[in-house]
Write an enzyme that holds these catalytic residues in place. Structure first.
Site, PDB file in Angstrom:
ATOM      1  N   ASP A 253       9.797   9.734 -26.353  1.00 37.97           N
ATOM      2  CA  ASP A 253      10.527   8.710 -27.098  1.00 37.97           C
ATOM      3  C   ASP A 253       9.599   7.926 -28.004  1.00 37.97           C
ATOM      4  O   ASP A 253       8.532   7.475 -27.570  1.00 37.97           O
ATOM      5  CB  ASP A 253      11.178   7.712 -26.122  1.00 37.97           C
TER       6      ASP A 253
ATOM      7  N   LYS B 241      11.690  11.801 -29.859  1.00 41.65           N
ATOM      8  CA  LYS B 241      13.113  11.411 -29.884  1.00 41.65           C
ATOM      9  C   LYS B 241      13.192  10.012 -30.458  1.00 41.65           C
ATOM     10  O   LYS B 241      12.336   9.175 -30.184  1.00 41.65           O
ATOM     11  CB  LYS B 241      13.707  11.454 -28.475  1.00 41.65           C
TER      12      LYS B 241
ATOM     13  N   GLU C 234      16.259   6.833 -31.759  1.00 30.68           N
ATOM     14  CA  GLU C 234      17.651   6.383 -31.642  1.00 30.68           C
ATOM     15  C   GLU C 234      18.190   5.961 -33.003  1.00 30.68           C
ATOM     16  O   GLU C 234      17.574   5.124 -33.674  1.00 30.68           O
ATOM     17  CB  GLU C 234      17.723   5.188 -30.676  1.00 30.68           C
TER      18      GLU C 234
ATOM     19  N   GLU D  94      24.808   9.381 -25.486  1.00 27.06           N
ATOM     20  CA  GLU D  94      24.806   8.557 -24.272  1.00 27.06           C
ATOM     21  C   GLU D  94      26.076   7.724 -24.170  1.00 27.06           C
ATOM     22  O   GLU D  94      26.450   7.014 -25.110  1.00 27.06           O
ATOM     23  CB  GLU D  94      23.562   7.641 -24.288  1.00 27.06           C
TER      24      GLU D  94
HETATM   25  O1  KIV Z   1      14.648   6.702 -22.205  1.00 28.09           O
HETATM   26  C1  KIV Z   1      15.424   7.473 -21.613  1.00 28.09           C
HETATM   27  O2  KIV Z   1      15.311   7.724 -20.400  1.00 28.09           O
HETATM   28  C2  KIV Z   1      16.503   8.072 -22.381  1.00 28.09           C
HETATM   29  C3  KIV Z   1      17.553   8.839 -21.629  1.00 28.09           C
HETATM   30  C4  KIV Z   1      18.463   7.887 -20.974  1.00 28.09           C
HETATM   31  C5  KIV Z   1      18.268   9.789 -22.489  1.00 28.09           C
HETATM   32  O3  KIV Z   1      16.543   7.945 -23.570  1.00 28.09           O
END
Ligand code: KIV
Length: 271
Positions: free
Chosen positions: A90, A120, A122, A189
């Protein structure tokens, strides 16, 4: 034999093939070496070094405080353990929303300093410049739509998203934008299952759901939630596969008792 059993290493290409063959993708979070090793050896397809580390590892009440350096520390530990799964990291809040150069620099730090395979982030249409810039530098990007925890202060609550037509239409448009920009997959989500199903049918890239029903291409959960280590939060979508909090608590009580009663160590446990 299914594709994920045949391949030695899961790549974004393998995930795409899995969608084509209607083989479901299993994804879980990990933030450290030891857990990442266990879930990789168990056969997980994708390991997400999620910014949920902010809640689960650091005890913050949202994902906002975690820094890029902290995410890099977690991701580096996970990457050392994982031999087979795709590792997605992330991009934390505040490291990609400013502009596309900032986004690219953050993504490059993650790839260079962790050895992860993809990032990843958002958001939808508003991030297209950044997503395209990151992808054009060779870094695979996974999108994340619906309940995006980095925007919790805008939403004000963790309730299910996109129940109203406007938000549902925007989500469908965003999914198309992410696909056109070159994202290799999207996490959806906490949105209605029907909506998630129609998105999964409308795009060619894999859709991974969390609280998005069964008719998507794969599922993700936060490992500490599904193992029952964290228990202060019980959304409907969360299936607990274990009650590790109670098990750990019991084991620690036994240990304390053994130490206090000099039952540990015994003759065989000393030199
Ligand atoms: O940070 C995380 O764990 C997530 C998941 C909930 C998809 O983004």
């Amino acid at each position: 034999m299914s594709l994920h059993q045949k391949v030695k290493r899961i790549t974004t290409h393998v995930l795409h093939e899995m969608k084509l063959r209607e083989e479901k993708i299993a994804m879980l979070t990990a933030y450290d070496y030891s857990i990442a090793k266990i879930i990789d050896q168990a056969g997980i397809d994708v390991v997400l070094v999620g910014d949920s580390a902010s809640n689960v590892m650091a005890g913050n009440d949202s994902t906002l405080p975690i820094t890029l350096d902290e995410m890099i520390y977690h991701a580096r530990s996970v990457v050392r353990a994982v031999k087979r799964a795709l590792v997605v990291v992330d991009l934390p809040f505040g490291t990609y929303q400013g502009n596309s150069i900032e986004a690219l620099q953050s993504a490059i730090r993650i790839m260079k300093e962790t050895g992860g395979h993809a990032v990843k982030l958002e958001g939808g249409a508003e991030l297209l410049d950044s997503i395209k810039r990151i992808i054009s530098s060779g870094i695979p990007v996974m999108g994340h739509l619906g309940l995006t925890p980095q925007s919790i202060h805008k939403f004000g609550t963790y309730v299910v998203r996109a129940t109203e037509e406007d938000e549902a239409n925007k989500l469908i448009e965003d999914a198309h934008h992410l696909e056109d920009a070159g994202c290799f997959a999207i996490v959806l989500e906490k949105i209605p299952a029907d909506l998630a199903e129609s998105v999964a049918k409308a795009v060619k890239i894999p859709i991974i759901g969390i609280g998005a029903g069964s008719e998507v291409d794969g599922q993700v959960l936060v490992l500490h939630d599904m193992l029952g280590i964290t228990q202060d939060f019980s959304p409907r979508f969360l299936r607990r596969y274990h009650n590790l909090k109670t098990e750990i608590h019991g084991a620690v009580e036994n240990y304390i008792n053994d130490v206090r009663t000099v039952n540990f160590p015994n003759k065989n446990e000393q030199y």
